[in-house]
Motif scaffolding. Structure first.
Motif, PDB file in Angstrom:
ATOM      1  N   HIS A 193       1.015  -1.305   0.021  1.00 25.02           N
ATOM      2  CA  HIS A 193       0.021  -0.142   0.130  1.00 25.02           C
ATOM      3  C   HIS A 193       0.709   0.944   0.159  1.00 25.02           C
ATOM      4  CE1 HIS A 193      -2.955  -2.899   1.843  1.00 25.02           C
ATOM      5  NE2 HIS A 193      -3.984  -2.575   0.815  1.00 25.02           N
ATOM      6  N   ARG A 194       0.142   2.474  -0.645  1.00 27.97           N
ATOM      7  CA  ARG A 194       0.977   3.156  -0.462  1.00 27.97           C
ATOM      8  C   ARG A 194       0.694   4.565   0.654  1.00 27.97           C
ATOM      9  NH1 ARG A 194       3.188   4.970  -5.325  1.00 27.97           N
ATOM     10  NH2 ARG A 194       2.210   6.901  -5.826  1.00 27.97           N
ATOM     11  N   LEU A 195       1.377   5.331   1.028  1.00 28.79           N
ATOM     12  CA  LEU A 195       0.702   6.458   1.784  1.00 28.79           C
ATOM     13  C   LEU A 195       0.678   7.975   0.522  1.00 28.79           C
ATOM     14  CD1 LEU A 195       3.537   7.200   5.040  1.00 28.79           C
ATOM     15  CD2 LEU A 195       1.463   6.483   4.200  1.00 28.79           C
ATOM     16  N   PRO A 196      -0.286   9.023   0.510  1.00 29.26           N
ATOM     17  CA  PRO A 196      -1.541   9.365  -0.555  1.00 29.26           C
ATOM     18  C   PRO A 196      -0.374  10.389  -1.283  1.00 29.26           C
ATOM     19  CG  PRO A 196      -1.620  10.786   1.695  1.00 29.26           C
ATOM     20  CD  PRO A 196      -0.875   9.040   1.891  1.00 29.26           C
ATOM     21  N   GLU A 197       1.068  11.135  -0.441  1.00 33.48           N
ATOM     22  CA  GLU A 197       2.000  12.225  -0.998  1.00 33.48           C
ATOM     23  C   GLU A 197       0.996  12.889  -2.046  1.00 33.48           C
ATOM     24  OE1 GLU A 197       5.053   9.074  -1.878  1.00 33.48           O
ATOM     25  OE2 GLU A 197       5.648   9.517  -0.157  1.00 33.48           O
ATOM     26  N   ASN A 198       1.752  12.544  -3.013  1.00 31.76           N
ATOM     27  CA  ASN A 198       1.205  13.728  -4.863  1.00 31.76           C
ATOM     28  C   ASN A 198       0.618  12.643  -5.643  1.00 31.76           C
ATOM     29  OD1 ASN A 198       1.753  15.870  -3.602  1.00 31.76           O
ATOM     30  ND2 ASN A 198       4.123  15.341  -4.690  1.00 31.76           N
ATOM     31  N   THR A 199       0.170  11.347  -4.807  1.00 30.16           N
ATOM     32  CA  THR A 199      -0.484  10.528  -6.000  1.00 30.16           C
ATOM     33  C   THR A 199      -1.873   9.973  -5.096  1.00 30.16           C
ATOM     34  OG1 THR A 199       1.048   8.518  -5.437  1.00 30.16           O
ATOM     35  CG2 THR A 199       1.611  10.619  -7.447  1.00 30.16           C
ATOM     36  N   PRO A 200      -2.596  10.557  -4.151  1.00 31.25           N
ATOM     37  CA  PRO A 200      -3.894   9.749  -3.442  1.00 31.25           C
ATOM     38  C   PRO A 200      -4.276   8.865  -3.962  1.00 31.25           C
ATOM     39  CG  PRO A 200      -4.797  12.349  -4.133  1.00 31.25           C
ATOM     40  CD  PRO A 200      -2.781  12.086  -4.872  1.00 31.25           C
ATOM     41  N   GLN A 201      -4.761   9.328  -5.706  1.00 31.09           N
ATOM     42  CA  GLN A 201      -5.303   8.478  -6.501  1.00 31.09           C
ATOM     43  C   GLN A 201      -5.086   6.950  -6.958  1.00 31.09           C
ATOM     44  OE1 GLN A 201      -3.331  10.841  -7.346  1.00 31.09           O
ATOM     45  NE2 GLN A 201      -2.544  10.671  -9.435  1.00 31.09           N
ATOM     46  N   ARG A 202      -3.827   6.765  -5.911  1.00 31.57           N
ATOM     47  CA  ARG A 202      -3.401   5.836  -5.916  1.00 31.57           C
ATOM     48  C   ARG A 202      -3.091   4.495  -4.544  1.00 31.57           C
ATOM     49  NH1 ARG A 202       2.284   4.150  -8.700  1.00 31.57           N
ATOM     50  NH2 ARG A 202       1.463   2.453  -8.601  1.00 31.57           N
ATOM     51  N   ASP A 203      -3.926   3.439  -4.505  1.00 30.28           N
ATOM     52  CA  ASP A 203      -4.110   3.156  -3.420  1.00 30.28           C
ATOM     53  C   ASP A 203      -2.494   2.143  -3.028  1.00 30.28           C
ATOM     54  OD1 ASP A 203      -6.180   4.471  -2.381  1.00 30.28           O
ATOM     55  OD2 ASP A 203      -7.114   2.989  -3.363  1.00 30.28           O
ATOM     56  N   SER A 204      -2.123   1.703  -3.661  1.00 29.99           N
ATOM     57  CA  SER A 204      -0.895   0.208  -4.099  1.00 29.99           C
ATOM     58  C   SER A 204       0.337   0.650  -5.014  1.00 29.99           C
ATOM     59  CB  SER A 204      -2.266  -1.045  -4.346  1.00 29.99           C
ATOM     60  OG  SER A 204      -1.527  -1.516  -5.590  1.00 29.99           O
ATOM     61  N   ASN A 205       1.283  -0.509  -4.764  1.00 31.90           N
ATOM     62  CA  ASN A 205       1.974  -0.659  -5.598  1.00 31.90           C
ATOM     63  C   ASN A 205       1.771  -1.041  -6.769  1.00 31.90           C
ATOM     64  OD1 ASN A 205       3.404   1.777  -5.258  1.00 31.90           O
ATOM     65  ND2 ASN A 205       4.557   0.617  -3.487  1.00 31.90           N
ATOM     66  N   LEU A 206       0.400  -1.836  -7.054  1.00 32.45           N
ATOM     67  CA  LEU A 206      -0.042  -2.840  -7.915  1.00 32.45           C
ATOM     68  C   LEU A 206       0.095  -2.209  -9.779  1.00 32.45           C
ATOM     69  CD1 LEU A 206      -3.028  -4.584  -7.251  1.00 32.45           C
ATOM     70  CD2 LEU A 206      -0.814  -5.305  -7.625  1.00 32.45           C
ATOM     71  N   GLU A 207       1.476  -2.845 -10.367  1.00 27.46           N
ATOM     72  CA  GLU A 207       1.222  -1.484 -11.926  1.00 27.46           C
ATOM     73  C   GLU A 207       0.262  -1.924 -12.480  1.00 27.46           C
ATOM     74  OE1 GLU A 207       4.047  -0.210 -12.576  1.00 27.46           O
ATOM     75  OE2 GLU A 207       4.968   0.045 -10.346  1.00 27.46           O
ATOM     76  N   PRO A 208      -0.172  -1.557 -13.612  1.00 27.12           N
ATOM     77  CA  PRO A 208      -1.144  -2.105 -14.577  1.00 27.12           C
ATOM     78  C   PRO A 208      -1.283  -3.118 -14.816  1.00 27.12           C
ATOM     79  CG  PRO A 208       0.045  -0.016 -15.091  1.00 27.12           C
ATOM     80  CD  PRO A 208       0.822  -0.449 -14.129  1.00 27.12           C
ATOM     81  N   GLY A 209      -2.019  -4.098 -15.239  1.00 24.62           N
ATOM     82  CA  GLY A 209      -2.351  -5.714 -15.710  1.00 24.62           C
ATOM     83  C   GLY A 209      -2.486  -6.622 -14.631  1.00 24.62           C
ATOM     84  N   GLU A 210      -1.453  -6.022 -13.345  1.00 24.91           N
ATOM     85  CA  GLU A 210      -1.513  -6.778 -12.336  1.00 24.91           C
ATOM     86  C   GLU A 210      -2.618  -7.702 -11.664  1.00 24.91           C
ATOM     87  OE1 GLU A 210       3.270  -6.820 -11.164  1.00 24.91           O
ATOM     88  OE2 GLU A 210       1.845  -5.308 -10.280  1.00 24.91           O
ATOM     89  N   LEU A 211      -2.268  -9.198 -10.562  1.00 23.86           N
ATOM     90  CA  LEU A 211      -3.185  -9.553 -10.549  1.00 23.86           C
ATOM     91  C   LEU A 211      -2.646 -10.453  -8.876  1.00 23.86           C
ATOM     92  CD1 LEU A 211      -6.354 -10.615  -9.850  1.00 23.86           C
ATOM     93  CD2 LEU A 211      -5.361 -12.604 -11.504  1.00 23.86           C
ATOM     94  N   ILE A 212      -3.684 -10.344  -8.089  1.00 25.99           N
ATOM     95  CA  ILE A 212      -3.348 -10.927  -6.293  1.00 25.99           C
ATOM     96  C   ILE A 212      -3.507 -12.121  -6.469  1.00 25.99           C
ATOM     97  CG2 ILE A 212      -3.064 -10.941  -4.067  1.00 25.99           C
ATOM     98  CD1 ILE A 212      -4.289  -7.696  -4.291  1.00 25.99           C
ATOM     99  N   THR A 213      -2.657 -12.907  -6.691  1.00 25.96           N
ATOM    100  CA  THR A 213      -2.791 -14.435  -6.640  1.00 25.96           C
ATOM    101  C   THR A 213      -2.563 -15.130  -5.374  1.00 25.96           C
ATOM    102  OG1 THR A 213      -0.518 -15.074  -6.902  1.00 25.96           O
ATOM    103  CG2 THR A 213      -2.256 -14.853  -9.272  1.00 25.96           C
ATOM    104  N   SER A 214      -1.867 -14.510  -4.515  1.00 25.73           N
ATOM    105  CA  SER A 214      -1.840 -15.350  -3.143  1.00 25.73           C
ATOM    106  C   SER A 214      -1.316 -14.044  -2.492  1.00 25.73           C
ATOM    107  CB  SER A 214      -0.900 -16.725  -2.932  1.00 25.73           C
ATOM    108  OG  SER A 214      -0.022 -16.372  -3.802  1.00 25.73           O
ATOM    109  N   ILE A 215      -1.354 -14.601  -0.636  1.00 23.20           N
ATOM    110  CA  ILE A 215      -0.647 -13.508  -0.058  1.00 23.20           C
ATOM    111  C   ILE A 215       0.036 -15.319   0.993  1.00 23.20           C
ATOM    112  CG2 ILE A 215      -0.984 -12.434   1.996  1.00 23.20           C
ATOM    113  CD1 ILE A 215      -2.195 -11.290  -0.296  1.00 23.20           C
TER     114      ILE A 215
END
Length: 331
Positions: A193-215
Motif C-alpha cells: 500500500h502507498r501513502l498519499p503524497e502527491n498521488t492519492p488516487q493510487r492506493d497500492s503499488n500494483l502495476e497495470p494489469g497485475e492481479l493478486i494471486t496469493s498472500i
C-alpha cells in the motif's frame, strides 16, 4: 452505474492479458466493495473481468513452513482455517472484527487488500476529492475529519485505509504475490500500500494489469500471542477509529521479539518499526510499553477533529502489548 462489458476469465494468464489490453477494465472477485463503488459512479470500468472461478481458493503449507493463501479464499474461510486459528490467531481476530458474517462469506482475501477508503468526501461526488479527481482538492483536510489520518497524510489526502485484515497482515510480515504482464513478483506487505503524497488516487503499488494471486504468511512462532484490538463507535459492523495488531515474545523478563501495526491512523496499515526496535531487549512492563507508544505516535499530526486519536492510540498500544506479553487472547 455506467455500461460495461462482462467476461469470465479462463485462467490467471487470460485475466492479465485482458486487463493489459483494456486499461479501463477491472477485476471482480467477491465484489463486496467494488459493486458499492460502481453504484455511485466512483468506478466506471469499460469491462469487468470475473476471476471468481479461477483456482486461487486454497490454503497450502509451503516447504519452509509458510502458508500460501489463495487470493480468492473468502474472509470466513481464512478466519476459520485450523492452521490460521492455531498459529496466526491475530489474523482470525482481525477478520472477525470486520464487516458482517454475510459479507465475510463472500469477500475475498485479494479484494480485502484492494478495498478503498470509506472517507465520506470520497463517496459523495458532490464534493471535490483528489482521490477521485487529482488536483480537485481535499475537503476532508478542513472539513469534518474525526475519522481521518494522523500519520503519513499529505496536503492532497487525509483518508485512512479501512481494512482490519490488512493491519494483521502488516504485523505478520506477509508477502503479496502478483502476476502481471512481466510475470510473477512478490511484494512485501509493508510496501504494497502507498501513502498519499502527491498521488492519492493510487492506493497500492500494483502495476497495470497485475492481479493478486496469493498472500504468503511466513512462519512466526510468537504470533500465537497475537492481539488485535479494535476501537470503534459501535461494536457491530463499524470501521475502526483506531486498531492495533501486536505480538510480543518474552524471554525471561525481556522482550525478545515484537510486531506492532496500527489501523485507522493512515492511508495504509501503519507498521510501527521504530517502536519495535526500541522494545527489543527491554523489560515487558507498562513503563516500556508507554515509551513504545510515544515513539509510535511521535510523528502524529492530528487535524481539527481527530486529536483524540493520538492518546487513544497510545492507550490501545499499551493495552495490546500488555495482553500479548501475558500470552495473548482477546484484548
Amino acid at each position: 452505474m455506467n455500461n460495461f462489458t462482462y467476461v469470465r476469465a479462463a485462467s490467471v494468464k487470460d485475466a492479465v492479458k485482458r486487463a493489459v489490453a483494456d486499461h479501463h477494465a477491472m477485476f471482480i472477485g467477491g465484489g463486496t466493495n467494488l459493486v458499492d463503488r460502481l453504484k455511485v459512479f466512483l468506478d466506471q470500468p469499460s469491462q469487468l473481468i470475473d476471476i471468481s472461478r479461477l483456482q486461487m481458493q486454497s490454503i497450502e503449507k509451503m516447504t519452509d513452513g509458510s502458508l500460501r493463501v489463495g487470493a480468492l479464499v473468502t474472509n470466513t474461510a481464512l478466519a476459520d482455517h485450523a492452521e490460521i486459528r492455531r498459529n496466526y490467531p491475530i489474523l482470525t481476530r482481525a477478520i472477525l472484527s470486520g464487516a458482517s458474517q454475510q459479507i465475510r462469506n463472500v469477500a475475498t482475501v485479494g479484494g480485502n487488500l484492494l478495498q478503498r477508503t470509506r472517507c465520506p468526501y470520497y463517496y459523495d461526488t458532490a464534493f471535490p476529492c483528489n482521490k477521485r479527481e487529482p488536483g480537485s482538492g481535499c475537503p476532508a483536510a478542513t472539513g469534518i475529519n474525526r475519522m481521518h489520518a494522523i500519520l503519513g497524510a499529505s496536503d492532497q489526502c487525509v483518508a485512512v485505509h479501512p481494512s482490519d485484515m490488512c493491519v494483521a497482515l502488516a504485523a505478520l510480515d506477509a508477502v503479496v504475490e502478483v502476476t502481471g504482464p512481466k510475470g510473477i513478483r512478490q511484494i512485501p506487505f509493508i510496501n504494497f500500500h502507498r501513502l498519499p503524497e502527491n498521488t492519492p488516487q493510487r492506493d497500492s503499488n500494483l502495476e497495470p494489469g497485475e492481479l493478486i494471486t496469493s498472500i504468503i504468511l511466513p512462519p512466526v512462532s510468537f504470533a500465537k500471542s497475537g492481539v488485535y484490538l479494535k476501537l470503534r463507535d459501535r461494536s457491530s459492523y463499524s470501521f475502526a477509529l483506531i486498531s492495533v495488531a501486536a505480538a510480543v515474545e518474552v524471554a525471561g523478563d525481556k522482550i525478545k521479539n515484537v510486531r506492532l501495526a496500527m489501523g485507522g491512523v493512515a492511508h495504509k496499515p501503519w507498521r510501527a518499526t521504530e517502536a519495535e526496535k526500541f522494545l527489543i531487549g527491554k523489560p515487558a512492563d507498562i513503563a516500556t510499553f508507554t515509551q513504545a507508544a510515544n515513539i509510535a505516535l511521535q510523528g502524529a499530526k492530528p487535524l481539527a477533529h481527530n486529536g483524540y486519536k493520538v492518546e487513544l492510540t497510545k492507550r490501545a498500544i499499551r493495552r495490546a502489548l500488555t495482553v500479548s506479553a501475558q500470552g495473548g487472547g482477546i484484548a
